[in-house]
Scaffold this motif. Structure first.
Motif, PDB file in Angstrom:
ATOM      1  N   LEU A   1       0.834  -1.201   0.000  1.00  4.47           N
ATOM      2  CA  LEU A   1       0.000   0.000   0.000  1.00  4.47           C
ATOM      3  C   LEU A   1       0.868   1.250   0.000  1.00  4.47           C
ATOM      4  CD1 LEU A   1      -2.722   1.372   0.081  1.00  4.47           C
ATOM      5  CD2 LEU A   1      -2.773   1.055   2.576  1.00  4.47           C
ATOM      6  N   VAL A   2       1.985   1.208   0.709  1.00  4.83           N
ATOM      7  CA  VAL A   2       2.892   2.360   0.723  1.00  4.83           C
ATOM      8  C   VAL A   2       3.414   2.647  -0.677  1.00  4.83           C
ATOM      9  CG1 VAL A   2       5.125   3.213   1.545  1.00  4.83           C
ATOM     10  CG2 VAL A   2       3.564   2.090   3.136  1.00  4.83           C
ATOM     11  N   ARG A   3       3.787   1.603  -1.426  1.00  5.03           N
ATOM     12  CA  ARG A   3       4.261   1.809  -2.802  1.00  5.03           C
ATOM     13  C   ARG A   3       3.184   2.454  -3.661  1.00  5.03           C
ATOM     14  NH1 ARG A   3       5.736  -3.782  -2.122  1.00  5.03           N
ATOM     15  NH2 ARG A   3       7.933  -3.976  -1.488  1.00  5.03           N
ATOM     16  N   THR A   4       1.947   1.957  -3.541  1.00  3.42           N
ATOM     17  CA  THR A   4       0.836   2.519  -4.324  1.00  3.42           C
ATOM     18  C   THR A   4       0.628   3.989  -3.983  1.00  3.42           C
ATOM     19  OG1 THR A   4      -0.262   0.363  -4.439  1.00  3.42           O
ATOM     20  CG2 THR A   4      -1.631   2.315  -4.817  1.00  3.42           C
ATOM     21  N   ARG A   5       0.676   4.298  -2.717  1.00  8.13           N
ATOM     22  CA  ARG A   5       0.439   5.674  -2.293  1.00  8.13           C
ATOM     23  C   ARG A   5       1.577   6.601  -2.709  1.00  8.13           C
ATOM     24  NH1 ARG A   5      -2.331   5.037   3.740  1.00  8.13           N
ATOM     25  NH2 ARG A   5      -4.463   4.834   2.939  1.00  8.13           N
ATOM     26  N   MET A   6       2.806   6.135  -2.631  1.00  6.08           N
ATOM     27  CA  MET A   6       3.929   6.969  -3.047  1.00  6.08           C
ATOM     28  C   MET A   6       3.870   7.239  -4.543  1.00  6.08           C
ATOM     29  SD  MET A   6       5.533   7.876  -0.388  1.00  6.08           S
ATOM     30  CE  MET A   6       6.982   8.613  -1.170  1.00  6.08           C
ATOM     31  N   ALA A   7       3.442   6.257  -5.330  1.00  3.76           N
ATOM     32  CA  ALA A   7       3.283   6.468  -6.774  1.00  3.76           C
ATOM     33  C   ALA A   7       2.193   7.502  -7.043  1.00  3.76           C
ATOM     34  CB  ALA A   7       2.955   5.146  -7.464  1.00  3.76           C
ATOM     35  N   ALA A   8       1.105   7.444  -6.258  1.00  2.00           N
ATOM     36  CA  ALA A   8       0.029   8.425  -6.415  1.00  2.00           C
ATOM     37  C   ALA A   8       0.504   9.825  -6.058  1.00  2.00           C
ATOM     38  CB  ALA A   8      -1.166   8.028  -5.551  1.00  2.00           C
ATOM     39  N   LEU A   9       1.251   9.949  -4.957  1.00  2.00           N
ATOM     40  CA  LEU A   9       1.784  11.254  -4.568  1.00  2.00           C
ATOM     41  C   LEU A   9       2.771  11.789  -5.597  1.00  2.00           C
ATOM     42  CD1 LEU A   9       2.381  10.728  -0.742  1.00  2.00           C
ATOM     43  CD2 LEU A   9       0.568  12.052  -1.827  1.00  2.00           C
ATOM     44  N   ALA A  10       3.560  10.875  -6.196  1.00  4.99           N
ATOM     45  CA  ALA A  10       4.495  11.293  -7.240  1.00  4.99           C
ATOM     46  C   ALA A  10       3.748  11.859  -8.437  1.00  4.99           C
ATOM     47  CB  ALA A  10       5.374  10.117  -7.649  1.00  4.99           C
ATOM     48  N   SER A  11       2.587  11.275  -8.743  1.00  2.00           N
ATOM     49  CA  SER A  11       1.781  11.790  -9.857  1.00  2.00           C
ATOM     50  C   SER A  11       1.259  13.191  -9.548  1.00  2.00           C
ATOM     51  CB  SER A  11       0.611  10.829 -10.134  1.00  2.00           C
ATOM     52  OG  SER A  11      -0.183  11.307 -11.192  1.00  2.00           O
ATOM     53  N   VAL A  12       0.785  13.404  -8.321  1.00  3.45           N
ATOM     54  CA  VAL A  12       0.331  14.740  -7.915  1.00  3.45           C
ATOM     55  C   VAL A  12       1.496  15.727  -7.970  1.00  3.45           C
ATOM     56  CG1 VAL A  12      -0.622  16.098  -6.012  1.00  3.45           C
ATOM     57  CG2 VAL A  12      -1.512  13.810  -6.476  1.00  3.45           C
ATOM     58  N   PHE A  13       2.654  15.282  -7.495  1.00  7.39           N
ATOM     59  CA  PHE A  13       3.850  16.123  -7.500  1.00  7.39           C
ATOM     60  C   PHE A  13       4.217  16.523  -8.929  1.00  7.39           C
ATOM     61  CE2 PHE A  13       8.480  16.557  -7.764  1.00  7.39           C
ATOM     62  CZ  PHE A  13       8.736  17.474  -6.755  1.00  7.39           C
ATOM     63  N   GLU A  14       4.171  15.566  -9.843  1.00 10.06           N
ATOM     64  CA  GLU A  14       4.539  15.829 -11.235  1.00 10.06           C
ATOM     65  C   GLU A  14       3.618  16.858 -11.882  1.00 10.06           C
ATOM     66  OE1 GLU A  14       4.874  13.403 -15.508  1.00 10.06           O
ATOM     67  OE2 GLU A  14       4.342  12.349 -13.663  1.00 10.06           O
ATOM     68  N   HIS A  15       2.320  16.793 -11.552  1.00  9.55           N
ATOM     69  CA  HIS A  15       1.357  17.668 -12.219  1.00  9.55           C
ATOM     70  C   HIS A  15       1.199  19.028 -11.542  1.00  9.55           C
ATOM     71  CE1 HIS A  15       0.058  13.787 -14.022  1.00  9.55           C
ATOM     72  NE2 HIS A  15      -0.269  14.560 -15.040  1.00  9.55           N
ATOM     73  N   LEU A  16       1.541  19.123 -10.261  1.00  9.74           N
ATOM     74  CA  LEU A  16       1.258  20.356  -9.544  1.00  9.74           C
ATOM     75  C   LEU A  16       2.497  21.146  -9.122  1.00  9.74           C
ATOM     76  CD1 LEU A  16      -1.691  19.453  -7.139  1.00  9.74           C
ATOM     77  CD2 LEU A  16      -1.794  20.623  -9.333  1.00  9.74           C
TER      78      LEU A  16
END
Length: 467
Positions: A260-275
Motif C-alpha cells: 500500500l505504501v508503494r501505491t500511495r507513493m506512486a500516487a503522490l508522485a503523480s500529484v507532484f509531477e502535475h502540480l
C-alpha cells in the motif's frame, strides 16, 4: 447494565475522575481499552483532565497506558499537551506513567516496531534511517530519501508515518484532505460531491480560512483527471490526511504494509509531477559571510538603517536593515539591478518571533514600497542593529556563523518557503541567508532570515523562520 452502556459509563467516569464509578462500569462488562469515535481510551480521558487516581485505577484494571489515539498520542502525550491547566496534577500523571513498568514495556515495543518499519522504508526507497524524535508526528525514527524527484522525510512511528515532501510547491494552493471520520470507500464519493463552502464543504475542508485564490487552485486540482485519479488511489482511511501548504506537502499514512505504501507513493508522485513547480537554479556558488577586518573591511553591510527610509505598514515605525549587498562585488556584478546595492529590510518588531513571515519590498520606483507583509504583530518600537561590514569567504569559515551565506541553495529551518514575486508571480531567486547571532537576533530560538530577489521586477523578499 449492558456492556455498551457500561463502556459509556467508563468514559464519563474517567473524564470526571470518579474511581468508584469506573470500577463499577468495568465490573459491569466495560472494555477497559475501548476507544471512542476519536480513538481515545478512558485512560486518555482521565489523563487529559489530570485525574491521577483514575489513571492509576484504570492501569490496575489492565488498561494499556501506551495505547495511542488517531493522532498517534498516548495518555502521557495528552497530559503534557494540557499541562498548563494544572501543572502539579499534570506532572503527577506524567511521573506515574513514566515510572510504570507496563507503560515502558509497551513503549519499547512500539519503538521497536517503528525501527523495523523505518528500516524497511529505507531499503525500499534507498534512503537513510536515523533515530529522531519528532514531536509533531510523535515519531521515533526519520527516513530521508528522494522518491521520484520528491525530497521526502518519513517521520516513522509504530503503525505508520508522517511523510513531508519538502520541495512541493503548488503556488497558492492551501488545502487539506481530512477524512478521518470516513472509511476508504467513501473518499471518491466525497471528492466527487465536494463544492467549496457548500453543504459538502465539511466533507473536504479547506486548510484554515482559505482565500479565493486557494479555493480556485483547489478547484483546478479537482478538475485535473490525473490528479483526481491519483488522489483516489491514495484511499485515505480513518485518521489519515493530505495537506498542502506553501512550500511542502504532508501526508499521514496509517499502515505498515509496503504494498500500500508503494501505491500511495506512486500516487503522490503523480500529484507532484502535475502540480509542483520547480525552483529557479542558484544564482551562483555559495560563499560564506565573514566579518571585515581593518585591512579588508568589505563592501557588504550587516544591520543599520536602509539607504532610503521605509515605514512599516503595520506600526509605522521605520524598517530595520538586515543586510545590504553591493552589486560592485565580483560575485554580484552580473545581476540586473539598477541600484548600487540590494537591501533586505523589514520590521522585526512586527514579525511574529516564533513563526514564519514574509516581507516583499519593491525597488522599481524612486522610493522603496512595501507590497507584502505577512504574519504581523504591531510593534511598539523599531529594532536597529549596529552596522558592521562583512566580506565573502569559502564555505566552512566561521565568520557570521557557518549557516550564513550568499548564493547556493537555501537551508530551511522549516519547510521550503520560497516566495513568488508579487509582480510577475514567478518564484524568486535565493540570494542569501543570515543566521541569528548576538549581533542581531532573528526571530526566536536561533532563527534565520532568507533574502530573495526578482531581477525583472526589482523586488526583494525577506523570509524569517524560527525553530
Amino acid at each position: 447494565m449492558p456492556a455498551t452502556q457500561a463502556t459509556v459509563e467508563l468514559f464519563s467516569s474517567a473524564k470526571a475522575g470518579e474511581v468508584d464509578a469506573l470500577q463499577r462500569a468495568f465490573a459491569s462488562g466495560a472494555a477497559v481499552d475501548a476507544v471512542d469515535e476519536a480513538g481515545w481510551s478512558a485512560t486518555m480521558w482521565a489523563a487529559r483532565y489530570h485525574h491521577l487516581a483514575a489513571v492509576r485505577a484504570l492501569v490496575a484494571l489492565g488498561a494499556n497506558p501506551a495505547l495511542r489515539n488517531g493522532l498517534n498520542h498516548d495518555a502521557l502525550d495528552i497530559s503534557a499537551q494540557h499541562y498548563l491547566e494544572d501543572r502539579a496534577a499534570a506532572f503527577a500523571v506524567q511521573e506515574f506513567l513514566q515510572a510504570d513498568a507496563g507503560y515502558q514495556r509497551q513503549r519499547a515495543q512500539l519503538t521497536a516496531r517503528a525501527q523495523s518499519l523505518a528500516r524497511a522504508l529505507a531499503r525500499e526507497f534507498k534512503g537513510r534511517s536515523r533515530r529522531q524524535r519528532i514531536a509533531y508526528a510523535n515519531s521515533d525514527y526519520e527516513v530521508v530519501a528522494e522518491v521520484a524527484g520528491m525530497r521526502c522525510s518519513f517521520r516513522v512511528f509504530a503503525g505508520g508515518f508522517d511523510l513531508v515532501v519538502h520541495n512541493f510547491r503548488a503556488g497558492p494552493l492551501v488545502a487539506s484532505l481530512h477524512l478521518e471520520r470516513h472509511d476508504n470507500a467513501a473518499a471518491p464519493k466525497l471528492w466527487g460531491a465536494w463544492k467549496p463552502w457548500g453543504n459538502d464543504a465539511a466533507n473536504l475542508p479547506l486548510y484554515y480560512d482559505a482565500d479565493t485564490t486557494s479555493i480556485q487552485a483547489m478547484q483546478g486540482l479537482m478538475a485535473n483527471p490525473q490528479c483526481r485519479t491519483a488522489l483516489e488511489q491514495l484511499a485515505l482511511g480513518r485518521f489519515e490526511w493530505l495537506v498542502w501548504v506553501p512550500g511542502h506537502m504532508r501526508f499521514r499514512c496509517q499502515t505498515e504494509g509496503l504494498d500500500l505504501v508503494r501505491t500511495r507513493m506512486a500516487a503522490l508522485a503523480s500529484v507532484f509531477e502535475h502540480l509542483s513547480r520547480p525552483l529557479p537554479p542558484p544564482l551562483f556558488k555559495a560563499r560564506a559571510l565573514q566579518w571585515g577586518t581593518a585591512g579588508d573591511p568589505g563592501v557588504h553591510c550587516w544591520g543599520g538603517t536602509p539607504a532610503q527610509p521605509i515605514a512599516c505598514p503595520t506600526c509605522a515605525t521605520p524598517f530595520s536593515r538586515l543586510a545590504s549587498f553591493s552589486v560592485d562585488d565580483d560575485l554580484l556584478h552580473n545581476l540586473e539591478w539598477k541600484h548600487p546595492s540590494i537591501e533586505a529590510a523589514c520590521c522585526f518588531g512586527c514579525a511574529l518571533p516564533d513563526t514564519a513571515s514574509l516581507t516583499c519590498v519593491s525597488y522599481t520606483d524612486t522610493l522603496p514600497r512595501v507590497v507584502v507583509q505577512t504574519e504581523t504583530l504591531a510593534a511598539s518600537e523599531a529594532h536597529v542593529w549596529q552596522e558592521r561590514r562583512f566580506t565573502l569567504g569559502p564555505i566552512g569559515t566561521k565568520g557570521l556563523g557557518r549557516r550564513s551565506r550568499l548564493g547556493g541553495e537555501a537551508a530551511w529551518l522549516q519547510s521550503d518557503a520560497t516566495p513568488d514575486c508579487p509582480g510577475c508571480q514567478q518564484p524568486m531567486h535565493f540570494l542569501a541567508q543570515l543566521a541569528s547571532s548576538s549581533k542581531g537576533p532573528i526571530g526566536a530560538d536561533g532563527g534565520m532570515a532568507y533574502v530573495f530577489i526578482c531581477q525583472a521586477c526589482h523586488m526583494v523578499g525577506t523570509v524569517v523562520q524560527s525553530h
